[in-house]
Write an enzyme that holds these catalytic residues in place. Structure first.
Site, PDB file in Angstrom:
ATOM      1  N   LYS A 169      39.141  31.507  -5.813  1.00 17.47           N
ATOM      2  CA  LYS A 169      39.439  30.655  -4.650  1.00 17.47           C
ATOM      3  C   LYS A 169      39.543  31.603  -3.463  1.00 17.47           C
ATOM      4  O   LYS A 169      40.587  32.180  -3.197  1.00 17.47           O
ATOM      5  CB  LYS A 169      40.750  29.910  -4.879  1.00 17.47           C
ATOM      6  N   GLY A 200      38.208  26.127  -0.800  1.00 22.82           N
ATOM      7  CA  GLY A 200      39.189  25.048  -0.664  1.00 22.82           C
ATOM      8  C   GLY A 200      40.467  25.537  -0.039  1.00 22.82           C
ATOM      9  O   GLY A 200      40.660  26.741   0.166  1.00 22.82           O
ATOM     10  N   GLY A 202      44.438  26.380   0.211  1.00 28.58           N
ATOM     11  CA  GLY A 202      45.383  26.994  -0.712  1.00 28.58           C
ATOM     12  C   GLY A 202      46.243  25.969  -1.420  1.00 28.58           C
ATOM     13  O   GLY A 202      46.463  26.030  -2.626  1.00 28.58           O
ATOM     14  N   VAL A 205      43.184  23.543  -3.793  1.00 29.06           N
ATOM     15  CA  VAL A 205      42.457  24.246  -4.869  1.00 29.06           C
ATOM     16  C   VAL A 205      43.305  25.396  -5.433  1.00 29.06           C
ATOM     17  O   VAL A 205      43.402  25.586  -6.655  1.00 29.06           O
ATOM     18  CB  VAL A 205      41.088  24.750  -4.355  1.00 29.06           C
ATOM     19  N   GLY A 206      43.948  26.165  -4.520  1.00 29.12           N
ATOM     20  CA  GLY A 206      44.801  27.270  -4.972  1.00 29.12           C
ATOM     21  C   GLY A 206      45.915  26.768  -5.878  1.00 29.12           C
ATOM     22  O   GLY A 206      46.189  27.317  -6.946  1.00 29.12           O
ATOM     23  N   GLU A 244      49.376  41.189  -4.701  1.00 33.17           N
ATOM     24  CA  GLU A 244      49.258  42.217  -3.653  1.00 33.17           C
ATOM     25  C   GLU A 244      49.655  41.544  -2.355  1.00 33.17           C
ATOM     26  O   GLU A 244      48.924  40.695  -1.853  1.00 33.17           O
ATOM     27  CB  GLU A 244      47.817  42.732  -3.567  1.00 33.17           C
ATOM     28  N   CYS A 278      47.507  44.924   5.442  1.00 33.73           N
ATOM     29  CA  CYS A 278      48.778  44.910   4.708  1.00 33.73           C
ATOM     30  C   CYS A 278      49.435  46.288   4.728  1.00 33.73           C
ATOM     31  O   CYS A 278      50.650  46.402   4.689  1.00 33.73           O
ATOM     32  CB  CYS A 278      48.527  44.453   3.281  1.00 33.73           C
ATOM     33  N   GLU A 378      56.547  41.099   8.995  1.00 34.43           N
ATOM     34  CA  GLU A 378      55.141  41.486   9.123  1.00 34.43           C
ATOM     35  C   GLU A 378      54.496  40.684  10.250  1.00 34.43           C
ATOM     36  O   GLU A 378      54.484  39.460  10.212  1.00 34.43           O
ATOM     37  CB  GLU A 378      54.416  41.208   7.798  1.00 34.43           C
TER      38      GLU A 378
HETATM   39  P1  NAD Z   1      47.944  33.617   2.758  1.00 31.87           P
HETATM   40  O1  NAD Z   1      49.009  33.947   1.793  1.00 31.87           O
HETATM   41  O2  NAD Z   1      48.203  32.575   3.772  1.00 31.87           O
HETATM   42  O3  NAD Z   1      46.630  33.141   1.990  1.00 31.87           O
HETATM   43  C1  NAD Z   1      46.016  33.926   1.004  1.00 31.87           C
HETATM   44  C2  NAD Z   1      45.220  33.025   0.075  1.00 31.87           C
HETATM   45  O4  NAD Z   1      46.136  32.172  -0.617  1.00 31.87           O
HETATM   46  C3  NAD Z   1      44.235  32.107   0.795  1.00 31.87           C
HETATM   47  O5  NAD Z   1      43.072  31.994   0.022  1.00 31.87           O
HETATM   48  C4  NAD Z   1      44.989  30.789   0.834  1.00 31.87           C
HETATM   49  O6  NAD Z   1      44.127  29.663   0.911  1.00 31.87           O
HETATM   50  C5  NAD Z   1      45.720  30.837  -0.508  1.00 31.87           C
HETATM   51  N1  NAD Z   1      46.897  29.966  -0.611  1.00 31.87           N
HETATM   52  C6  NAD Z   1      47.694  29.509   0.388  1.00 31.87           C
HETATM   53  N2  NAD Z   1      48.652  28.687  -0.122  1.00 31.87           N
HETATM   54  C7  NAD Z   1      48.452  28.629  -1.456  1.00 31.87           C
HETATM   55  C8  NAD Z   1      49.102  27.949  -2.538  1.00 31.87           C
HETATM   56  N3  NAD Z   1      50.144  27.130  -2.326  1.00 31.87           N
HETATM   57  N4  NAD Z   1      48.648  28.135  -3.794  1.00 31.87           N
HETATM   58  C9  NAD Z   1      47.601  28.956  -4.031  1.00 31.87           C
HETATM   59  N5  NAD Z   1      46.930  29.593  -3.056  1.00 31.87           N
HETATM   60  C10 NAD Z   1      47.343  29.454  -1.781  1.00 31.87           C
HETATM   61  O7  NAD Z   1      47.537  35.004   3.424  1.00 31.87           O
HETATM   62  P2  NAD Z   1      46.459  35.256   4.546  1.00 31.87           P
HETATM   63  O8  NAD Z   1      47.055  34.783   5.842  1.00 31.87           O
HETATM   64  O9  NAD Z   1      45.123  34.756   4.135  1.00 31.87           O
HETATM   65  O10 NAD Z   1      46.389  36.874   4.531  1.00 31.87           O
HETATM   66  C11 NAD Z   1      47.309  37.665   5.186  1.00 31.87           C
HETATM   67  C12 NAD Z   1      48.392  38.172   4.245  1.00 31.87           C
HETATM   68  O11 NAD Z   1      47.807  38.859   3.155  1.00 31.87           O
HETATM   69  C13 NAD Z   1      49.315  39.175   4.884  1.00 31.87           C
HETATM   70  O12 NAD Z   1      50.658  38.892   4.568  1.00 31.87           O
HETATM   71  C14 NAD Z   1      48.915  40.501   4.277  1.00 31.87           C
HETATM   72  O13 NAD Z   1      49.903  41.475   4.273  1.00 31.87           O
HETATM   73  C15 NAD Z   1      48.480  40.101   2.924  1.00 31.87           C
HETATM   74  N6  NAD Z   1      47.561  41.105   2.349  1.00 31.87           N
HETATM   75  C16 NAD Z   1      47.989  41.931   1.347  1.00 31.87           C
HETATM   76  C17 NAD Z   1      47.151  42.898   0.826  1.00 31.87           C
HETATM   77  C18 NAD Z   1      47.576  43.822  -0.288  1.00 31.87           C
HETATM   78  O14 NAD Z   1      46.696  44.392  -0.943  1.00 31.87           O
HETATM   79  N7  NAD Z   1      48.845  44.004  -0.560  1.00 31.87           N
HETATM   80  C19 NAD Z   1      45.867  43.022   1.318  1.00 31.87           C
HETATM   81  C20 NAD Z   1      45.462  42.185   2.333  1.00 31.87           C
HETATM   82  C21 NAD Z   1      46.317  41.210   2.837  1.00 31.87           C
END
Ligand code: NAD
Length: 479
Positions: A169, A200, A202, A205-206, A244, A278, A378
């Site tokens: 996803k 989809g 989060g 589909v997530g 992560e 991140c 963050e």
């Molecule tokens: P996010 O958590 O909003 O979304 C990440 C993914 O999760 C997306 O595909 C989203 O659609 C999905 N998602 C959202 N709600 C969900 C749910 N209820 N169930 C399942 N899936 C769901 O993050 P973002 O805004 O896309 O990315 C930024 C964040 O990612 C920052 O906090 C950053 O620090 C982190 N990040 C961490 C790393 C690492 O390796 N540690 C790397 C890159 C980004």
């Protein structure tokens, strides 16, 4: 305008059941440049069923068969570098140097998974027992927008190397990158169902993936808030989880550091990926006795950092990915001032001369303390905070006084002293006078920065269950 309609399920591009169309933007102009059709719970279930059906055969493949499949994937993805570069610039706004890294990383990371698989020990002896490492089952792989193609390839290559099948996803905001990767992976000719991709939301589909009993493991990269939610959502079905997550990484500048020499590292670490990284070093800890000297050097260096058109060769910082992200960054710049930090450079609004696009001024706060929200939360944008410290013990206390623990940077003249400090920082990775990367070493976070590790043998292990075999006759009481 690009319309991305099909998802990839059971070896085919298929029309999803979900009917919602989601707009894709060019963050440099704010214009709508495409649309992606989003899947729903039924699409997720269809993909999970395909991955489940493919699992028995894939989990029994030999190391050599998996290496051959990964090599085909590598070749197909590497051939798409230019297309990826274009999509990454267009839909994400990465500046050229960063964009090039992001366009080559998806193929590189598959090559790294091949290396890890080649060296991996699937069977070993523990006393009189034989331990065999067996694939855990179907993996649900969920990626963020800030390096979507790379995260898809890293998670998928590792899962497949371990013998798992997968449902991916990806971030709905990075559908152009996903489409290029899906097309390349299709060309690699893996057995149907071994990997499936469903675009989809989060929470639709997530969520369906996170709760489904046929998903044995979740590997997620994204925010700590969603990460915490996924642990809870997966508890009912006892899912294995690798997370992560976010960071608020400290850059510890020691009192003997040569400020002119280290400043490029300080700013690169902080503004990595336009600040949307991140691992970004966003808390800069500086000895109070040399604070004004550091401020002077930093302010001067910041004058050379360009935020603007990602296609321009002298741009260091591109736009924020979305309006929501732009507003979030503006909010934190206001908060920093309200909380009493001093604005040394940058500030609210767009950089001069830019009327449209989600561009942010590279911003540096100073005279902050570690309790301020700009030091604790963050921001995910090019906003850095200088926090003065009194002595080494104080620096360590501040460095570790955070919910996060993903990365840290220590800068000083004596490697021995830096190492001593590095050992005391609670963080998955500590860099000393370098921003080097080592793909065979584990990557992941302490505390709210994550759970488990990716990369190298640690990455593969996270998709395996150790099984202990004890046989009659092995216990010394033969006959
Ligand atoms: P996010 O958590 O909003 O979304 C990440 C993914 O999760 C997306 O595909 C989203 O659609 C999905 N998602 C959202 N709600 C969900 C749910 N209820 N169930 C399942 N899936 C769901 O993050 P973002 O805004 O896309 O990315 C930024 C964040 O990612 C920052 O906090 C950053 O620090 C982190 N990040 C961490 C790393 C690492 O390796 N540690 C790397 C890159 C980004």
């Amino acid at each position: 305008m690009q319309r991305i309609e099909h998802h990839y399920i059971n070896g085919q591009f298929v029309t999803p059941h979900g009917e919602e169309w989601f707009n894709l933007h060019n963050p440099s102009t704010e214009a709508v440049i495409g649309q992606v059709r989003l899947g729903d719970e039924q699409d997720a279930q269809r993909a999970i069923a395909a991955a489940k059906a493919a699992f028995p055969a894939w989990s029994r493949t030999t190391r050599e068969q998996r290496i051959a499949a990964l090599r085909r994937m590598h070749q197909a993805v590497a051939a798409r570098e230019e297309e990826l570069m274009e999509a990454i610039t267009l839909e994400y706004g990465a500046p050229l140097v960063r964009g090039r890294w992001m366009a080559t990383y998806p193929a590189d990371v598959i090559a790294q998974a091949i290396d890890a698989l080649q060296a991996f020990t699937f069977e070993e002896q523990a006393g009189i027992a034989r331990v065999i490492h067996t694939p855990v089952g179907v993996a649900g792989l969920i990626t963020p927008w800030n390096s979507n193609a790379g995260f898809i390839c890293n998670k998928l290559a590792t899962a497949l190397a371990a013998g798992c099948t997968a449902v991916i996803k990806p971030s709905e905001m990075s559908a152009m990158q996903t489409q290029i990767i899906a097309t390349a992976l299709h060309e690699a000719g893996l057995p149907p169902g071994v990997f499936n991709i469903v675009n989809g939301r989060g929470d639709v589909v997530g969520e369906a993936i996170a709760r489904h009993p046929d998903i044995a493991k979740i590997s997620f990269t994204g925010s700590s808030a969603v990460g915490r939610h996924l642990i809870a959502a997966g508890a009912e079905t006892m899912k294995r989880v690798t997370l992560e997550l976010g960071g608020k990484s400290p850059t510890v500048v020691l009192d003997d550091a040569d400020f002119q020499a280290i400043m490029p590292l300080v700013l690169q670490a902080g503004f990595l990926n336009s600040g949307q990284a991140c691992i970004a070093g966003t808390r800069i800890l500086v000895p109070r006795a040399r604070l004004s000297e550091f401020e002077q050097v930093a302010k001067q260096a910041l004058g050379h950092i360009r935020s603007g058109d990602p296609r321009s060769a002298d741009t260091d910082i591109g736009p924020m990915v979305s309006q929501k992200q732009w507003e979030r960054v503006q909010h934190y710049i206001r908060l920093g001032q309200e909380d009493g930090a001093t604005l040394l450079a940058g500030g609210e609004g767009r950089p001069e001369g830019l009327e449209a696009g989600w561009f942010v001024k590279p911003t540096l706060f100073t005279q902050a303390n570690n309790q301020m929200r700009i030091a604790r939360e963050e921001i995910f944008g090019p906003v850095l905070t200088i926090i003065p410290y009194e002595d080494e013990a104080d620096a360590l206390q501040i460095a570790n006084d955070t919910l996060y623990g993903l990365s840290a940077l220590v800068l000083g003249r004596s490697t021995e002293r830096c190492l001593r400090i590095a050992r005391q920082i609670d963080s998955g990775r500590v860099l000393i006078n370098t921003l080097a990367h080592e793909p065979s070493a584990p990557f992941g976070g302490f505390k709210h920065s994550g759970l488990g590790r990716e990369m190298g043998k640690w990455g593969i292990s996270a998709y395996l269950e150790p099984k202990t075999l004890l046989m009659h006759g092995d216990d010394g009481h033969r006959g």
